[in-house]
Design an enzyme around this catalytic site. Sequence first.
Site, PDB file in Angstrom:
ATOM      1  N   SER A 298      41.036  31.940  40.983  1.00 56.98           N
ATOM      2  CA  SER A 298      42.368  31.487  41.376  1.00 56.98           C
ATOM      3  C   SER A 298      43.412  31.794  40.290  1.00 56.98           C
ATOM      4  O   SER A 298      43.670  32.946  39.985  1.00 56.98           O
ATOM      5  CB  SER A 298      42.307  29.997  41.701  1.00 56.98           C
ATOM      6  OG  SER A 298      43.502  29.526  42.240  1.00 56.98           O
ATOM      7  N   ASP A 309      47.075  44.641  35.204  1.00 52.15           N
ATOM      8  CA  ASP A 309      47.976  45.537  35.944  1.00 52.15           C
ATOM      9  C   ASP A 309      49.161  45.992  35.115  1.00 52.15           C
ATOM     10  O   ASP A 309      49.651  47.121  35.266  1.00 52.15           O
ATOM     11  CB  ASP A 309      48.478  44.844  37.209  1.00 52.15           C
ATOM     12  CG  ASP A 309      47.443  44.813  38.311  1.00 52.15           C
ATOM     13  OD1 ASP A 309      46.308  45.274  38.072  1.00 52.15           O
ATOM     14  OD2 ASP A 309      47.758  44.330  39.421  1.00 52.15           O
ATOM     15  N   LYS A 323      38.979  34.856  44.204  1.00 50.21           N
ATOM     16  CA  LYS A 323      39.703  33.929  45.086  1.00 50.21           C
ATOM     17  C   LYS A 323      41.177  34.332  45.094  1.00 50.21           C
ATOM     18  O   LYS A 323      41.928  34.025  44.176  1.00 50.21           O
ATOM     19  CB  LYS A 323      39.550  32.489  44.613  1.00 50.21           C
ATOM     20  CG  LYS A 323      40.285  31.476  45.488  1.00 50.21           C
ATOM     21  CD  LYS A 323      40.084  30.058  44.968  1.00 50.21           C
ATOM     22  CE  LYS A 323      40.830  29.041  45.834  1.00 50.21           C
ATOM     23  NZ  LYS A 323      42.292  29.131  45.666  1.00 50.21           N
TER      24      LYS A 323
END
Length: 558
Positions: A298, A309, A323
């Site tokens: 999460s 990223d 998740k």
Amino acid sequence: MRAFLNKRKKLLAALLLLVTAGGLFAYNESDRYFQIAKNLDIFAAFYRELNTYYVDDLPPEKVMHRGIEAILEETDPFTDFVTEENLDDLKFMATGKYGGVGASINKNGEWTAITDVYEGSPMDKAGVKPGDIIVTMDGKSVKDTPQEEISKLLKGAPGTSLDILFRNPVSGKETPKKIIREEINVKPVSYSGLVGKDVAYIRMTQFTENSGAMVRNAFQQLKQANPGLKGVIVDLRGNPGGLLDEAVVVSNIFVEKNKLIVSTKGKVKNWDRNYETSEAPLDTHIPLAVLTNHSSASAAEIVAGAVQDLDRGLVIGQRSYGKGLVQTTRQLPYNTKLKVTTAKYYTPSGRCIQAIDYSHRADDGSVDYVPDSLKKTFRTVNGRTVKDGGGIEPDTLVPPTYISQVSATLLRKQFIFDYATSYYYSHPRIAPAADFALTDEEFADFERYLDNKDYSYKTRSEDALENFKNTARREKYYDAVSKELEQLEQKMKHDKKQDLLKNKTEIKRLLEEEITNRYYSQHGRIAKSLAWDREVNTAAAMLRDPVVYKQALSTSRK
């Protein structure tokens, strides 16, 4: 046929939750809403007739909860109905706070013992120590009482009292103590310090209210006290996540202002949102590593995904849980709530890392992981390839460390815990946590302590051989190979003493961690464990080497 009828009954019961045995909303032009209205109408009539004419009374609350459970089976495991008595659990997930005494417990045989005492908690103030045995609570014996029941009794509204009779595990002396419950705030930053002398280390256990500010303060203090830092490690292993906003705050510590960290998209388009950094960062240049494992989920994955990223740092360890779903809490009547998945979240590159596809179920209701063939490729800022549909894959994979069977048995049967208790009462003080080490003579004392203890176990090889023998019997091959199998079994017979010596280094480490926990609490346990933590030391080595670090952030990632 029976299975079909049972499933039909469950779905019919589930529809009860959506009606109030009264007026239904008007039919909508949409086929979907028409089907909902139609089936609600059918069910209202069904339940009315059943309740009126069934020979026995049907308890409404019990039927209601069964219906809720049936509906929830069609959703993901993160969507849940929260009853009034479970609201404290929901509050704890968001705030990290609960009413209680500030201690962990574990049942061993007939009795339940204290295993950890939180610093500054009511138990700590009362002088309770790990190893102390709970004998009575408010005058009632708790011998053979289930651990879950004792845990409930320890919790309660702040300001309320609890009379507990404790037994010292070594002397056997019993001492009554009055414990005044308080609001316990479990710190989301369980440890901050240095690895070696030049790498900052921050362990974060959950994303609760203000946890981002606590991480920020921890890093700021380490940076001010150690201006020559060569890197920082944010440890999110085992972190189940929590508040999305706090994940953005944590990312903002190392990422410049106005950068996209995560976006959410769901059925209600007005709720779709981009979450960007909004504050000036503390440091956008210091080498950064985020540690993950399969239990990192999460909000922890939001931070790891953003760091990866944006090529702001390296993700090191094992693949995260996967998740990629966002939950919202909705108020229901009678002080109940619905925690419902309302959106999926996407990392800055545009990927959703949700690993299990709950929207497509097999005929038996089972779900499966997103297959590799359906995973899409995305690009980081530097052009490295990353994929969706399977958690966050680390930039540097460090295989997990598994302990031996003998160590697992010693932990499970609490022999390491009990020896640490005995050691604590016979040694008034020890060296600082990071420097403490058991001598060979002390380890030999631990071996003697185990002499009359049963820590028998089967090795994995013995289990595999037993399974093979059973298969051979079923397939009528056993008689032909029985002699060879018996010889192999004799060769595999393990000597417990030899296993202790063979795994001495590992067992010593476990003992040292448990012992330092007695003198320096959880902070000491973590400080001691850093020296042999493979993921931590791998990360520290990469952060200290600018060439290796930059190369790992290059476009060469496969």
